[in-house]
Enzyme design. Structure first.
Site, PDB file in Angstrom:
ATOM      1  N   TYR A   1       0.837  -1.203   0.000  1.00 37.03           N
ATOM      2  CA  TYR A   1       0.000   0.000   0.000  1.00 37.03           C
ATOM      3  C   TYR A   1       0.869   1.250   0.000  1.00 37.03           C
ATOM      4  O   TYR A   1       0.587   2.206  -0.706  1.00 37.03           O
ATOM      5  CB  TYR A   1      -0.934   0.013   1.217  1.00 37.03           C
ATOM      6  CG  TYR A   1      -1.959   1.116   1.110  1.00 37.03           C
ATOM      7  CD1 TYR A   1      -3.178   0.898   0.469  1.00 37.03           C
ATOM      8  CD2 TYR A   1      -1.690   2.391   1.594  1.00 37.03           C
ATOM      9  CE1 TYR A   1      -4.096   1.923   0.324  1.00 37.03           C
ATOM     10  CE2 TYR A   1      -2.608   3.416   1.457  1.00 37.03           C
ATOM     11  CZ  TYR A   1      -3.817   3.180   0.819  1.00 37.03           C
ATOM     12  OH  TYR A   1      -4.721   4.195   0.666  1.00 37.03           O
TER      13      TYR A   1
ATOM     14  N   PHE B   1      -7.285  21.140 -24.666  1.00 37.69           N
ATOM     15  CA  PHE B   1      -7.590  19.720 -24.746  1.00 37.69           C
ATOM     16  C   PHE B   1      -8.856  19.494 -23.930  1.00 37.69           C
ATOM     17  O   PHE B   1      -9.061  20.133 -22.909  1.00 37.69           O
ATOM     18  CB  PHE B   1      -6.429  18.847 -24.264  1.00 37.69           C
ATOM     19  CG  PHE B   1      -6.721  17.397 -24.486  1.00 37.69           C
ATOM     20  CD1 PHE B   1      -6.692  16.872 -25.774  1.00 37.69           C
ATOM     21  CD2 PHE B   1      -7.118  16.568 -23.452  1.00 37.69           C
ATOM     22  CE1 PHE B   1      -7.030  15.546 -26.011  1.00 37.69           C
ATOM     23  CE2 PHE B   1      -7.452  15.239 -23.679  1.00 37.69           C
ATOM     24  CZ  PHE B   1      -7.414  14.732 -24.961  1.00 37.69           C
ATOM     25  N   THR B   2      -9.684  18.558 -24.387  1.00 36.51           N
ATOM     26  CA  THR B   2     -11.029  18.365 -23.814  1.00 36.51           C
ATOM     27  C   THR B   2     -11.011  18.235 -22.287  1.00 36.51           C
ATOM     28  O   THR B   2     -11.645  19.033 -21.590  1.00 36.51           O
ATOM     29  CB  THR B   2     -11.667  17.111 -24.425  1.00 36.51           C
ATOM     30  OG1 THR B   2     -10.740  16.027 -24.325  1.00 36.51           O
ATOM     31  CG2 THR B   2     -12.018  17.329 -25.895  1.00 36.51           C
TER      32      THR B   2
ATOM     33  N   ASP C   1       1.543  20.383 -20.208  1.00 38.13           N
ATOM     34  CA  ASP C   1       0.895  19.093 -20.469  1.00 38.13           C
ATOM     35  C   ASP C   1       1.932  18.290 -21.260  1.00 38.13           C
ATOM     36  O   ASP C   1       2.151  18.509 -22.447  1.00 38.13           O
ATOM     37  CB  ASP C   1      -0.387  19.298 -21.283  1.00 38.13           C
ATOM     38  CG  ASP C   1      -1.140  17.994 -21.499  1.00 38.13           C
ATOM     39  OD1 ASP C   1      -0.498  16.929 -21.477  1.00 38.13           O
ATOM     40  OD2 ASP C   1      -2.361  18.047 -21.708  1.00 38.13           O
TER      41      ASP C   1
ATOM     42  N   LYS D   1      -0.055   7.733 -23.285  1.00 39.19           N
ATOM     43  CA  LYS D   1       0.436   8.172 -24.604  1.00 39.19           C
ATOM     44  C   LYS D   1       1.929   7.856 -24.710  1.00 39.19           C
ATOM     45  O   LYS D   1       2.292   6.714 -24.893  1.00 39.19           O
ATOM     46  CB  LYS D   1       0.154   9.666 -24.802  1.00 39.19           C
ATOM     47  CG  LYS D   1      -1.208  10.138 -24.272  1.00 39.19           C
ATOM     48  CD  LYS D   1      -2.384   9.680 -25.087  1.00 39.19           C
ATOM     49  CE  LYS D   1      -3.747   9.995 -24.481  1.00 39.19           C
ATOM     50  NZ  LYS D   1      -4.020  11.301 -23.949  1.00 39.19           N
TER      51      LYS D   1
ATOM     52  N   ARG E   1     -13.004  15.192 -34.253  1.00 31.59           N
ATOM     53  CA  ARG E   1     -12.395  16.283 -33.498  1.00 31.59           C
ATOM     54  C   ARG E   1     -12.844  17.578 -34.148  1.00 31.59           C
ATOM     55  O   ARG E   1     -12.105  18.235 -34.874  1.00 31.59           O
ATOM     56  CB  ARG E   1     -10.865  16.200 -33.488  1.00 31.59           C
ATOM     57  CG  ARG E   1     -10.288  15.073 -32.665  1.00 31.59           C
ATOM     58  CD  ARG E   1     -10.121  15.357 -31.176  1.00 31.59           C
ATOM     59  NE  ARG E   1     -11.231  14.981 -30.329  1.00 31.59           N
ATOM     60  CZ  ARG E   1     -11.112  14.545 -29.083  1.00 31.59           C
ATOM     61  NH1 ARG E   1      -9.938  14.376 -28.543  1.00 31.59           N
ATOM     62  NH2 ARG E   1     -12.171  14.284 -28.348  1.00 31.59           N
TER      63      ARG E   1
ATOM     64  N   PHE F   1     -18.873  14.257 -26.817  1.00 27.87           N
ATOM     65  CA  PHE F   1     -18.401  13.437 -27.944  1.00 27.87           C
ATOM     66  C   PHE F   1     -18.271  11.966 -27.579  1.00 27.87           C
ATOM     67  O   PHE F   1     -18.364  11.102 -28.441  1.00 27.87           O
ATOM     68  CB  PHE F   1     -17.061  13.972 -28.480  1.00 27.87           C
ATOM     69  CG  PHE F   1     -15.980  14.048 -27.445  1.00 27.87           C
ATOM     70  CD1 PHE F   1     -15.863  15.160 -26.625  1.00 27.87           C
ATOM     71  CD2 PHE F   1     -15.077  13.010 -27.287  1.00 27.87           C
ATOM     72  CE1 PHE F   1     -14.881  15.221 -25.650  1.00 27.87           C
ATOM     73  CE2 PHE F   1     -14.080  13.064 -26.315  1.00 27.87           C
ATOM     74  CZ  PHE F   1     -13.985  14.170 -25.496  1.00 27.87           C
TER      75      PHE F   1
HETATM   76  C1  LIG Z   1      -5.108  12.047 -23.249  1.00 29.84           C
HETATM   77  C2  LIG Z   1      -4.742  13.406 -22.890  1.00 29.84           C
HETATM   78  C3  LIG Z   1      -5.054  13.941 -21.640  1.00 29.84           C
HETATM   79  C4  LIG Z   1      -5.877  13.202 -20.607  1.00 29.84           C
HETATM   80  O1  LIG Z   1      -5.264  12.052 -20.195  1.00 29.84           O
HETATM   81  P1  LIG Z   1      -6.066  10.698 -19.832  1.00 29.84           P
HETATM   82  O2  LIG Z   1      -4.974   9.746 -19.487  1.00 29.84           O
HETATM   83  O3  LIG Z   1      -6.861  10.303 -21.026  1.00 29.84           O
HETATM   84  O4  LIG Z   1      -6.930  11.007 -18.663  1.00 29.84           O
HETATM   85  C5  LIG Z   1      -4.615  15.227 -21.370  1.00 29.84           C
HETATM   86  N1  LIG Z   1      -3.945  15.954 -22.273  1.00 29.84           N
HETATM   87  C6  LIG Z   1      -3.652  15.468 -23.490  1.00 29.84           C
HETATM   88  C7  LIG Z   1      -2.908  16.316 -24.465  1.00 29.84           C
HETATM   89  C8  LIG Z   1      -4.046  14.191 -23.841  1.00 29.84           C
HETATM   90  O5  LIG Z   1      -3.772  13.736 -25.065  1.00 29.84           O
END
Ligand SMILES: *Cc1c(COP(=O)(O)O)cnc(C)c1O
Length: 470
Positions: free
Chosen positions: A85, A137-138, A228, A271, A395, A462
């Protein structure tokens, strides 16, 4: 036009070809469906590719998020999970990899990127403060808005033009940013939200020169600069290949330098990091870290696992090292450029220059006869699926959502359908099949009509919206 392989990559570029720096050890069979099966599947999914079942998909280019193929070493790492943990050995491996390659001293793991976005937004945004960023970004913008922030897009104008051949279309327009700071006052800016290879602009990178100048501007007004870092390795590769003075530096060196100009970063490990789940949030300031380490326990988990299993942290630590190797990233981005070049050679309208993780079809030029509020990009994604079982993603207007104040659709300049390439998953032959299907759909474009939305969720619509053909 007969769509077959004309030239190898090497021939096109006037040099010898390179190949993927791996060989295949295990395979996952995929199968093609019939047109009748696909018609049934897309209708059942409400013409939303997010609602398709993956077993009905032939080549899955919905996203590069969590879809990477892990290496044998990462799988071996999964067996070394220390599922304690508190204080798991895998946490310390992950922390060390982030310190070494990203340079931030303090880190908390999160279950994925949006977990980190939630924490940083809650920690730094006061209600009514502005959060300028390079496009949006969304999930990032939503967490900033949920924390009471007001997002302002300060990306350079070229980013909104799918045909502008600027090599760093992800750059921030420093004049736009400084105007905002002067107008609203530095104390009303929560932080600058900078993203590497801007997804919504077509995977467009930010130059080192831009982040350096941005650092100076932020210092001038004492504003935090947060990154980011989700696709920052891809961004570093573009700096290596297109920015003067970086050709002889490794991608790892470039990544570390870029991050050095920022105060912290959040990451979707799904990613760049070559894993299927996970994320992190890292900063330089000890006081801020203290606050984040406190918040992470509330929303994610203890600060040494933050929503991840030990084995997942181990796979991520190994994935980080693999992801910054020059030969890996050249092959990763090279595969995207290969597909892009085929489409460019066939005069199919895509966002240019081709970005690092995906091809973005320009639905406005694809379907000029379909109005934006009849969802041309959504329809294009459906048509590609119908033609060949390839799954892509909208998109455009659907992703942009509604303005929280007016309740009206936001009408983004870019109306795109994204073909996202998972890392280390598909071969060049898959890319050929994809290109040929896009060509087929393009050749039938004048017969295609738009969609109407018949179900609309209130948040991030979306993902779950449903449509019917007009
Ligand atoms: C995918 C993504 C996120 C969010 O990350 P998740 O792992 O899907 O929660 C944030 N910023 C960018 C640029 C992304 O491509």
């Amino acid at each position: 036009m007969s769509p077959h392989r004309f030239k190898t990559m090497g021939e096109q570029a006037g040099r010898r070809s390179w190949a993927e720096p791996w060989k295949i050890k295990m395979v996952e069979p995929i199968h093609m469906t019939s047109r009748a099966e696909r018609e049934k599947a897309i209708a059942e999914a409400g013409y939303n590719t997010f609602l398709l079942r993956s077993e009905d998909v032939y080549i899955d280019l919905l996203t590069d998020s969590g879809t990477s193929a892990m290496s044998d070493r990462q799988w071996a790492g999964m067996m070394l999970g220390d599922e304690a943990y508190a204080g798991s050995v895998n946490f310390y491996h992950l922390e060390q990899a982030i310190q070494q390659y990203y340079g931030y001293p303090y880190m908390v793991p999160t279950h994925q990127g949006r977990g980190a976005e939630h924490l940083i937004s809650q920690a730094l945004i006061k209600k009514g403060q502005y959060v300028p960023g390079n496009m949006y970004f969304t999930t990032t913008r939503l967490h900033q808005e949920l924390a009471g922030g007001i997002f302002v897009d300060v990306i350079i104008e070229e980013a909104h033009d799918p045909e502008a051949l600027h090599p760093f279309k992800g750059n921030i327009d420093l004049n736009k940013l400084e105007d905002l700071i002067k107008k609203q006052g530095a104390e009303n800016i929560a932080y600058v939200s900078l993203a590497g290879t801007v997804n919504m602009a077509g995977g467009q990178p930010v130059s080192m020169a831009n982040v350096k100048e941005l650092r100076q501007l932020c210092d001038k007004y004492s504003i935090l600069l947060l990154l980011d870092a989700t696709r920052m390795v891809e961004n570093a590769y573009f700096i290596q290949t297109s920015e003067e003075g970086y050709a002889d530096k490794t991608v790892a060196e470039i990544l570390l330098e870029f991050c050095s100009y920022t105060d912290g970063a959040w990451m979707s490990g799904k990613k760049d990091h070559l894993v299927n789940i996970g994320g992190w949030l890292a900063v330089r300031d000890e006081g801020l870290f203290d606050e984040l380490r406190n918040l992470v326990v509330v929303y994610e988990g203890l600060h040494t696992y933050g929503g991840m299993a030990g084995r997942d942290m181990e796979a991520m630590a190994i994935g980080i090292r693999e992801s910054v190797q020059d030969d890996h990233i050249r092959a990763r981005v090279g595969q995207v450029l290969y597909l892009g070049q085929l489409l460019i050679d066939w005069d199919i309208p895509i966002v240019r220059p081709v970005g690092g993780h995906a091809i973005f079809l320009d639905a406005r030029r694809f379907y000029p006869h379909i109005q934006q509020d009849e969802f041309p990009s959504q329809m294009l994604a459906a048509q590609l699926y119908l033609d060949s079982g390839i799954r892509s993603m909208e998109r455009g207007i659907v992703s942009a959502g509604r303005d929280p104040k007016t309740g009206q659709h936001r009408y983004p300049k870019l109306e795109l359908t994204r073909l996202t390439i998972p890392r280390r998953v598909y071969t060049e032959a898959h890319m050929d099949v994809v290109a040929e299907s896009v060509l087929e759909v393009y050749q039938n474009r004048t017969k295609t009509k738009g969609l109407k939305m018949v179900y609309e969720p209130t948040r991030l619509r979306f993902f779950q919206a449903r449509f019917e053909p007009l």
